[in-house]
Design a protein around this motif. Structure first.
Motif, PDB file in Angstrom:
ATOM      1  N   LYS A 568       0.880  -1.161   0.000  1.00 28.62           N
ATOM      2  CA  LYS A 568       0.000   0.000   0.000  1.00 28.62           C
ATOM      3  C   LYS A 568       0.921   1.216   0.000  1.00 28.62           C
ATOM      4  O   LYS A 568       1.332   1.694   1.049  1.00 28.62           O
ATOM      5  CB  LYS A 568      -0.901  -0.022   1.232  1.00 28.62           C
ATOM      6  N   THR A 569       1.291   1.672  -1.196  1.00 30.90           N
ATOM      7  CA  THR A 569       2.200   2.798  -1.361  1.00 30.90           C
ATOM      8  C   THR A 569       3.344   2.764  -0.355  1.00 30.90           C
ATOM      9  O   THR A 569       3.530   3.678   0.442  1.00 30.90           O
ATOM     10  CB  THR A 569       1.489   4.147  -1.182  1.00 30.90           C
ATOM     11  N   GLY A 570       4.081   1.697  -0.388  1.00 25.68           N
ATOM     12  CA  GLY A 570       5.258   1.635   0.470  1.00 25.68           C
ATOM     13  C   GLY A 570       5.005   0.929   1.784  1.00 25.68           C
ATOM     14  O   GLY A 570       5.942   0.506   2.443  1.00 25.68           O
ATOM     15  N   ILE A 641      10.018   1.754   1.201  1.00 28.83           N
ATOM     16  CA  ILE A 641       9.119   1.031   2.106  1.00 28.83           C
ATOM     17  C   ILE A 641       8.952   1.823   3.407  1.00 28.83           C
ATOM     18  O   ILE A 641       9.920   2.317   3.982  1.00 28.83           O
ATOM     19  CB  ILE A 641       9.686  -0.383   2.384  1.00 28.83           C
ATOM     20  N   GLU A 642       7.726   1.912   3.853  1.00 28.69           N
ATOM     21  CA  GLU A 642       7.373   2.870   4.896  1.00 28.69           C
ATOM     22  C   GLU A 642       8.210   2.792   6.167  1.00 28.69           C
ATOM     23  O   GLU A 642       8.606   3.804   6.720  1.00 28.69           O
ATOM     24  CB  GLU A 642       5.890   2.706   5.261  1.00 28.69           C
TER      25      GLU A 642
ATOM     26  N   ARG B 269       5.929  12.574   4.259  1.00 32.64           N
ATOM     27  CA  ARG B 269       5.665  11.714   3.119  1.00 32.64           C
ATOM     28  C   ARG B 269       4.226  11.841   2.621  1.00 32.64           C
ATOM     29  O   ARG B 269       3.959  11.751   1.426  1.00 32.64           O
ATOM     30  CB  ARG B 269       5.932  10.263   3.512  1.00 32.64           C
ATOM     31  N   ARG B 274       3.045  11.066  -5.523  1.00 31.79           N
ATOM     32  CA  ARG B 274       3.429   9.659  -5.606  1.00 31.79           C
ATOM     33  C   ARG B 274       4.600   9.441  -6.546  1.00 31.79           C
ATOM     34  O   ARG B 274       5.341   8.483  -6.400  1.00 31.79           O
ATOM     35  CB  ARG B 274       2.226   8.826  -6.050  1.00 31.79           C
TER      36      ARG B 274
END
Lengths: 1177, 565
Positions: A568-570, A641-642, B269, B274
């Protein structure tokens, strides 16, 4: 063999002889020698065990001996021990002999005897294996002057004429011995069929006898067929067996059903079980080991009444938290753990296999000898020691695997999209499109789209991808026991390795323990124990459990070419797990105990103990930056990655040391029917903790986890230290009359550095009494009742665990950034952050206990019941002060808490032919209610305030779900966004004490019942038939108000997570018929109302009772006929399953023991399948 | 034998006893003792430094206002679910009172203890602590109305019974503290010592709290005094002002220093596109904010002929493009374009086209309303998602507008009012305020018109700086501005069908704007041309004040809760 002999000689050199030691040290100081010897001792004794095991096979006719100024009797006894030869002599005669000094190394028996008898008034002759000692024939008038030893002169009575000849009676007996001896060999076994070492075997009416060896075997010459052998051993019923025509005997000793004779470890000593007047529960080491857990704490679950163990999951190496008789205080309710008399940091620092016995002191009378810190109960662990004559080497090995008992389930990709749309549509007020997130087309084509392009239309099974089906584990344990006379040693080495349900996580633990008993002389003996533990917990940088569960299936964990996907986005827990770095936590514990016993005369023992303990912790946490790239082009950066935005290394070191010193005086005296025991003692404890940590961030390289590889800018480090100490004086008097009336009194006086000088000392007295009714004449002892005792106790216990400097208002230091010109710099800051109350002192727990022990049917049925009542006063707690004072809550003695409870235990064991069985059950309950807390309240979902139970649920009352708009419009609501399908809260009060038409947290929340587990039960069943053994242990909670926590039922956790499968079809929905909605279990899908609907309320409470089989083990002893052929003492093979078959009402997918508080979730509970072998040599 | 053993034992016991008696008088090893603290200059300075912890100077987040969207998520304030259990209520209350108590400790120590300091320095230190105390109380009364007021430590037993002091009394005490500070604080600090409270900051914060409480004269005089100091001036470049490379320029009256290398920064962030690895404006400017910027003729979008809903960034006040990333413009190495058919985008660093992750045509979670924040964003944000630009608590432009507002409310409309407002506006256009032909200079002297213009000006000038929430509260505009739906782009298919294919991109129609700069897109929503993201709620009957934290009410019967909670 040659090697062993050499070791033997070296050993003597190191250990005994003055000559060689002096030569070696070249006359260095005595203190140096003592240190050297002490250090060497540990090493030496370890090898001693190796030697002792092999020594039994040495050629018997050779003698090695070093004695200085020894009596002839001592020399002969030593020779007898080495050779097995019997001596026949006259006591009077031997008294006249003088002392000898000799140094022999592997000489013939004959030579040895000649030296020993040189210039003695006696001589010897050898008849087969018996040596007859007699007076020298008087050839001269005046032989060499005899130097009688000690009071030797007094024996010089009678006529000399008498001694010119061998006593005819002696001669007759001696001759008979070697003429008519029958050799009997055999083996002594215990009830489980294992060889029983150290059993004393005596020919009735004589002093002749032997003891069984490490495997239970013995060999003995008996005079004739009429001889009767007496087999006796502590804890077992003695047996008398006539020899008759047998030359091979197999004897099974039955454990002493007079368990009352059993000895139980109590504070600073041991007591016979029948003499106990307090509430003490104990469990044998074998029961602990049978659970096959890595940590002791887990093995105690359900093992004893009144001992509660709760777990937060079965992560590798994890333990459990132990409560004795429930909660005692709002602060720290962890029991005090004492290993071999010395307090330790954690119960888990002892390998379960090293445990001889665990005693739990539950009431004040038993525990108050530990006054300070004993309020929450005391756990006494004794570790295994060598027994006299016990010689063995055994090795246990087991391996197996773990499987999660249950895992929460989540909906699939299609349902996820449909339900997400429903949720968003609900939150838009059910206006606009019903497909606000995922279009109808997308949902209906998703499976096809996924087949065409799984990168753009992923379906990810996160749980399947990340969690393995099972985790491996293995365990090894090697025990060496040996020694007799002056030195006995038990050494053990254990190693465990446990894998996890996901990649990159293991727990490794190695333990070594060497326990030595040294008898220096008749007055002095010592125990020298050393132990070492090293554990390494190695795991991925991030704990993946939470995100593994909640990640939605429509995000890609990895692209179809195998690279890390965007998630999920990172937020891609798979990427974090695979490439995100590690955490390595090492813990080392090195400890020792030196205890000296001095017996100046028979009834008095003085003991000095010094026990240092050092715990070193170090950790290296390395987080790696994990970038990911677009699915169709590995060169196009898409994000990071988050949880892995930058590469960060944190290292920390901690050193915790504590030193315990004790002096004890024990006096025991029996006079007729009076029996008295007095203990006086002093104890000193000092602990200090130092820690440092350092980190660097923004590493450019990902593969050098060392601080010197990081940039200078992003450095950080810190350090701190604390210390504490206490000093105690204590005493105990025990008296009983005729083992019928008992009274015991304890007192302890403690001073703690944690309190101000003027409030430092606390005194904790206790008294207990016991009355053994079954010894009274008016009790008919012909009935089934075999023992009946009533007990009562009262006492006070203390607690001081509330920070290290609670009475001092300290100044905390920090840093804040400022501008200096246009630069930014860091400046030191200081502030008093906590309010301090100077007169803070000991918290005291007063407790009453009434108990009953009753045994029936020749002690085969044993019952114990206790009722108790404890009141904690001056409770140490962080006083809730108004926040506007600007300080954190100060520690203070405020408040009381009362607990009432009862415990019951029943056991039955018996044997019918080859069938042995035993069953034990325990049940206990406790309820704690808070008294006046000085106005303090601990709010939250679990509340502690005056009149509430400890941790009582606190929240709204509810009346189902709202069904219609009218209902919403006409009912008080928690906020303006409430709609049908939300939880309907009851308006129970308002600012004026009457319902105000609003639902507010201030006025509409109320007590909803206790959250603590009630009616705890446990038990075990043991069955044995010939070589087969079956052990089953179970445990559970009879009653508990449990909560369906938000994590179990939150849809779209963190706004993108998956939806719990238990919601699907069971939630209120606009798509349902009104009838369906009436029976809906869960509220409508909503994020806006999530915190309102899932707030603590009785809507989410259910009965969390459960029953669980803790362990089932089936063991088989290979027949000795088989093992003897391969020269092995015994082999036991077993299969074992732990934590399976659980019955509960928990929501599908949730184990009753999984820690799921609020929105967090712990490592799953696992079922362990084990296979193992225990080999005895 | 026995004697020998006895002797050995005796020696052993004796030596161990000596060795084993630990001292029970143990003091903290790594902390100081409050008994002896405040004994010298260094210790007092450390305690003063502590008063500037970022925790004590929180800035109101933009997500409590109509300038903001977070996809379909609302806060307890914007969904009207706020109550005394909300963590932020307690954390604000606790933080401000912690600062009050620590400031009191310094003041009391300096007033009562023998500290070797010259009187002048001592008074300056007291002035600093009183400055901080005044600021903290000014925040407390703004949220909670009546609050507990104290300047000396309250004994514990008394504290359980202490109730709230009327706001007006607290306000007077705040003015007194500020006045004491104004008289004694330095105008600036040398580059060798940390910049703490200044005379200018004391004046500006006094003006702000006066303005919040309609004490117009006090606000006017304080602002005027600051302007007259001559120390402060507007930074020539509006866009540059908010970057981490711009620190302590003359416009800054008070700011909180941050530095990523020293460990103080925030993760941003969620604001980033994106294409840069961000979350596509999960947090970002609302349509309402975009709609609020005046056009280059000084008129709102629903009045100006210059507004083009197809190109909403054209002909707008320059601050519009400084605050929100204009479509088709270069931003952080990419051309930014959220159009559903812009499936590929130019990467300026590689010179190649690549997948455009910032359009919902490709990515479901690209900005839900097409907008991305630009204000304060510089290239350093994108590489590690860390922003360490200073937090501006007060700047000169605010003082100028406060002065103007106070004068307008007093009806004292004169050239100084127009000058103050025009200086701020002209700076945005990068021209001198006197060059009235080069920017839409304000000329009207009508009080209502000026009040309206001022409200537009504040919204344009201070977007995402933390002033909007209190502006909405004190103007009593929150009940309209926050009681409104928030809209975003339709889902791609629907968007193509209803908007882009019909040439209606970006705004299918012009929104309505009221005199308070509140922008209303309901018309668009009702026609199904925009997607409802959130339905904002604001309960005017109670929400102009926050609730007192529940815990404080529960343990203290004299602590009244605010009405409606």
């Amino acid at each position: 063999m040659k090697f062993l002999v050499k070791v033997n000689r070296d050993l003597w050199d190191t250990y005994m002889p003055e000559r060689s030691r002096e030569k070696e040290n070249g006359g260095r100081g005595t203190s140096f020698r003592i240190i050297m010897n002490t250090m060497r001792l540990a090493v030496v004794v370890f090898f001693m065990a190796v030697f002792q095991v092999a020594a039994g096979n040495l050629e018997a006719q050779q003698v090695s001996l070093k004695k200085k100024d020894a009596t002839l009797l001592e020399v002969l006894q030593a020779i007898r021990k080495q050779t097995g030869y019997l001596f026949v002599c006259d006591k009077e005669m031997i008294r006249k002999t003088h002392k000898v000094s000799l140094s022999l190394d592997k000489v013939d028996l004959k030579v040895a005897l000649d030296i020993a008898f040189k210039d003695q008034p006696v001589t010897y002759s050898i008849h087969d294996k018996t040596i007859i000692v007699r007076e020298l024939p008087r050839r001269q008038e005046s032989p060499a002057p005899v130097r009688p030893a000690g009071a030797g002169g007094e024996g010089a009575t009678g006529t000399e004429q008498d001694r010119t000849q061998v006593d005819p009676r002696l001669m007759e007996r001696a001759l008979k011995l070697w003429e008519a001896d029958i050799q009997v060999r055999g083996r002594v076994l215990d009830e489980s069929g294992e060889g029983l070492p150290g059993v004393s075997i005596l020919i009735k009416g004589t002093q002749r006898g032997t003891t069984s060896d490490g495997s239970g075997n013995f060999l003995l010459n008996v005079p004739d067929k009429e001889s009767v052998l007496i087999f006796s051993f502590v804890g077992y019923v003695s047996q008398e067996i006539p020899v008759g025509n047998q030359t091979e005997l197999q004897v099974t000793l039955v454990s002493d059903r007079k368990v009352l004779e059993e000895v139980v470890v109590v504070g600073y000593g041991v007591q016979k079980k029948q003499d106990l007047t307090g509430a003490v529960a104990s469990v044998k080491g074998e029961e602990v080991a049978a659970r096959r857990t890595v940590q002791i704490s887990q093995a105690l679950q359900g093992a004893m009444p009144g001992v509660t163990v709760t777990r937060g999951g079965n992560a590798p190496g994890s333990g459990g938290s132990i409560r004795i008789r429930g909660i005692t205080t709002i602060g720290d309710s962890n029991p005090l753990v004492i290993v071999d008399g010395v307090p330790v940091n954690s119960i888990n620092d002892v390998n379960p296999n090293d445990v001889e016995e665990i005693s739990v002191l539950k009431d004040a009378a038993s525990a108050s000898i530990y006054g300070s810190r004993a309020a929450a109960g005391v756990i006494l662990i004794t570790t295994k020691r060598a027994r006299e004559g016990h010689l063995s080497l055994d090795y246990n090995f087991s391996m197996g695997m773990e499987k999660a008992t249950r895992l929460p389930e989540y909906v699939d990709a299609i349902r996820y999209m449909e339900m997400t749309n429903e949720l968003r549509w609900n939150d838009n007020g059910n206006t606009g499109t019903e497909y606000p997130v995922y279009s109808q087309d997308l949902i209906s084509n998703y499976l096809n789209l996924n087949r065409e392009n799984p990168d753009l239309y992923p379906i990810t099974d996160w749980v399947g991808l990340i969690l393995n089906r099972n985790a491996p584990r293995q365990s090894h344990q090697l025990n060496l026991t040996g020694g007799s006379g002056p030195l006995k040693t038990k050494a053990s080495i254990g190693y465990d390795k446990i894998g996890a349900l996901y990649e990159g996580r293991t727990y490794d633990r190695a333990t070594i323990r060497v326990n030595n008993d040294i008898k220096i002389n008749n007055y002095l003996s010592a125990q020298v124990d050393l132990y070492y533990l090293r554990s390494l917990s190695d795991q991925p940088y991030i704990d993946p459990i939470f995100y593994t569960f909640i990640s939605a299936p429509v995000y890609a964990a990895r692209w179809s070419d195998g690279r890390i996907g965007a998630g999920k986005t990172g937020n891609n827990i798979y990427g974090s797990l695979k490439e995100g770095g590690f955490r390595k936590d090492t813990r080392q514990n090195l400890g020792g105990r030196l205890s000296l016993d001095f017996k100046p005369f028979k009834d008095l023992t003085l003991t000095g103990v010094f026990a240092p303990n050092l715990i070193m912790g170090s950790h290296k946490h390395f987080r790696k930056r994990v970038p990911y790239y677009t699915w169709n082009d590995p060169t196009v950066f898409e994000g990071v990655i988050e949880f892995n935005l930058s590469t960060l290394l944190t290292e920390a070191r901690k050193e915790y040391q504590h030193y315990t010193t004790q002096f004890l005086a024990n006096y025991n005296k029996s006079l007729g029917r009076h029996s008295l025991g007095i203990l006086a003692g002093y104890e000193n404890f000092y602990a200090r903790n130092d820690s440092i940590s350092a980190s660097r961030d923004q590493y450019t390289l990902n593969n050098f986890p060392y601080l010197n590889q990081g940039p200078l800018e992003f450095r950080n480090n810190s350090g701190n230290a604390w210390e504490n100490a206490y000093r105690s004086y204590f005493g105990r008097i025990m008296y009983n009359f005729d083992e019928k009336y008992y009274i015991q009194a304890n007192v302890r006086h403690d001073g703690s550095s944690r309190f101000h000088k003027d409030h430092r000392w606390g005194t904790f007295p206790s008294v207990s009494v016991g009355w053994v009714l079954s010894r009274e004449n008016f009790i008919n002892d012909t009935g089934p009742l075999s023992f009946l005792k009533l007990r009562a106790s009262w006492g006070n216990l203390g607690n001081e665990r509330i920070g290290n400097y609670p009475y001092q208002a300290t100044i905390a230091f920090g840093n804040t950034l400022f501008h200096k010109g246009t630069d930014v710099s860091s400046e030191l800051t200081a502030a008093q952050t906590a309010y301090a109350i100077q007169n803070i002192s000991w918290e005291k727990t007063e407790s009453f206990d009434f108990g009953l022990d009753a045994n029936f049917f020749s002690n085969r049925l044993q019952l114990t019941a206790d009722y108790f009542h404890k009141t904690t006063r001056d409770m140490l707690l962080n006083l809730e002060i108004p926040s506007f004072l600007g300080f954190s809550n100060p520690a203070q003695n405020a408040g009381t808490m009362k607990s009432k409870g009862w415990e019951f235990q029943a056991g039955w064991q018996d044997q019918a032919g080859d069938f042995r069985y035993g069953i034990s059950l325990n049940l206990s309950d406790i309820r704690s209610r808070l008294g006046n807390l000085g106005g303090t309240q601990f709010l939250g979902d679990k509340i502690k305030r005056e009149g509430s139970e400890f941790d009582e649920w606190y929240g709204y009352r509810t009346d189902g779900l709202f069904q219609t708009d009218e209902e919403v419009a006409n009912t008080p609501t928690i906020n303006a966004s409430v709609r049908p399908g939300d939880v309907k809260y009851l308006d129970i009060s308002g600012p004026d004490g009457i319902p105000d038409g609003k639902i507010t947290p201030d006025y509409d929340r109320t007590l909803l019942g206790g959250s603590m587990p009630r009616m705890l039960f446990g038990g075990n069943i043991r069955l044995g038939w010939k070589n087969l053994n079956l052990h089953l242990a179970f445990q559970g909670v009879g009653k508990q108000n449990s909560r369906i926590t938000p994590i179990m039922v939150t849809p779209l956790h963190t706004n993108w997570g998956n939806i719990p499968a238990i919601l699907d079809g069971n939630h209120w929905s606009v798509y349902n018929t009104p009838e369906q909605n009436l029976s809906a279990r869960y509220p409508r899908l909503s994020r806006v109302q999530e915190s309102s609907n899932l707030a603590m309320s009785d809507y989410w409470l259910f009965n969390g009772a459960y029953f669980r089989i803790k362990n089932l083990t089936l063991g088989y002893d290979l027949p000795t006929t088989l093992t003897e052929k391969i020269k092995i003492g015994g082999i036991n093979a077993f299969v074992s399953i732990s934590d399976f078959l659980t019955l509960s009402k928990y929501p599908r997918g949730w184990d009753p023991e999984t820690a799921a508080e609020g929105n967090s979730v712990g490592y799953p509970i696992t079922t362990q399948y084990m296979l193992g072998l225990a080999v005895k040599f | 034998m026995i004697m020998k053993s006895l002797r050995n034992i005796f020696v052993m016991i004796l030596s161990l006893t000596v060795w084993s008696c630990s001292d029970l008088d143990l003091n903290p090893l790594s902390e100081g003792s409050s008994e002896t603290w405040f004994s010298n200059d260094v210790e007092i300075n450390m305690s003063l430094n502590d008063l500037y912890k970022p925790a004590f100077w929180p800035v109101d987040p933009t997500d409590w206002t109509d300038d903001w969207i977070n996809r379909e998520v609302l806060t307890p304030i914007t969904s009207a679910t706020i109550n005394g259990e909300w963590a932020t209520v307690a954390s604000r209350w606790n933080a401000h009172y912690q600062a009050v108590s620590r400031a009191n400790a310094v003041i009391n120590a300096l007033e009562t203890k023998e500290v070797p300091l010259v009187d002048e320095v001592k008074e300056r230190y007291i002035a600093e602590a009183r400055f901080v105390r005044a600021y903290q109380y000014s925040r407390l009364i703004s949220y909670f109305g009546d609050v507990v007021y104290y300047t000396q430590t309250i004994p514990l037993e008394e504290a359980y019974k202490t109730g709230r002091t009327p706001k007006s009394q607290v306000l007077n005490a705040i003015y007194e503290d500020f006045d004491y500070a104004i008289a004694r604080l330095p105008e600036s600090y040398p580059a060798t010592s940390p910049t703490r409270g200044t005379k200018g900051a004391a004046l500006a914060f006094k003006a702000r709290i006066a303005l919040y409480n309609q004490d117009w004269e006090i606000a006017r005089d304080a602002a005027k005094a600051l302007i007259d100091m001559g120390t402060y001036s507007l930074h020539p470049d509006f866009g540059e002002l908010f970057l981490s490379s711009t620190r302590r320029v003359p416009e800054i009256v008070h700011s909180i220093a941050r530095s990523a290398t020293l460990g103080v920064s925030e993760n941003i962030r969620a604001y980033l596109p994106r294409n840069n690895g961000g979350w596509g404006g999960q947090f970002g400017p609302s349509w309402s904010l975009l709609g609020s910027f005046l056009c280059t003729d000084g008129l709102p979008v629903d009045e100006s002929p210059f507004f083009d809903p197809r190109d909403p960034f054209k002909n707008r006040d320059p601050r519009c493009s400084y605050t929100i990333v204009p479509f088709q413009s270069a931003f952080l190495g990419f051309i930014y374009q959220p159009h559903p058919d812009s499936l590929e985008i130019l990467n300026l660093n590689t010179g190649r086209y690549q997948v455009n992750n910032d359009t919902r045509g490709n990515q479901q979670f690209a900005s839900f309303n097409g907008l991305i924040l630009k204000k304060g964003v510089d290239e350093t944000w994108a590489d590690d998602f860390l922003n360490d630009s200073d937090i501006i608590v007060m700047r000169y432009a605010d003082v100028l507008l406060m002065y103007a507002e106070a004068k307008i409310e007093l009806g004292e409309i004169d050239d100084s009012v127009l000058e103050a407002m025009n200086r701020v506006r002209a700076r945005a256009y990068k021209v001198d305020y006197k060059a009235t032909s080069q920017y839409p200079a304000i000329t009207t002297t009508d009080r209502d018109e000026l009040r309206s213009i001022l409200r537009f000006e504040r919204r344009m000038e201070f977007a995402f700086e933390g002033t909007r929430y209190m502006d909405l509260i004190r103007w009593r505009v929150a009940e309209k501005a926050l009681n409104m739906p928030n809209y975003g782009l339709l889902d791609p298919d629907e968007l193509r069908a209803k908007v882009t294919s019909k040439g209606l991109w970006f705004f299918p129609e012009v929104p309505a704007v009221d005199e308070n700069a509140v922008v209303d897109f309901t018309g668009l929503g009702q026609k199904g041309l925009a997607k409802l993201l959130t339905n904002g709620q604001f309960d005017a009957s109670r929400q102009y004040l926050w609730p007192i934290p529940s815990k404080e009410v529960l343990i203290n019967e004299n602590m009244d809760q605010n009405p409606g909670y």
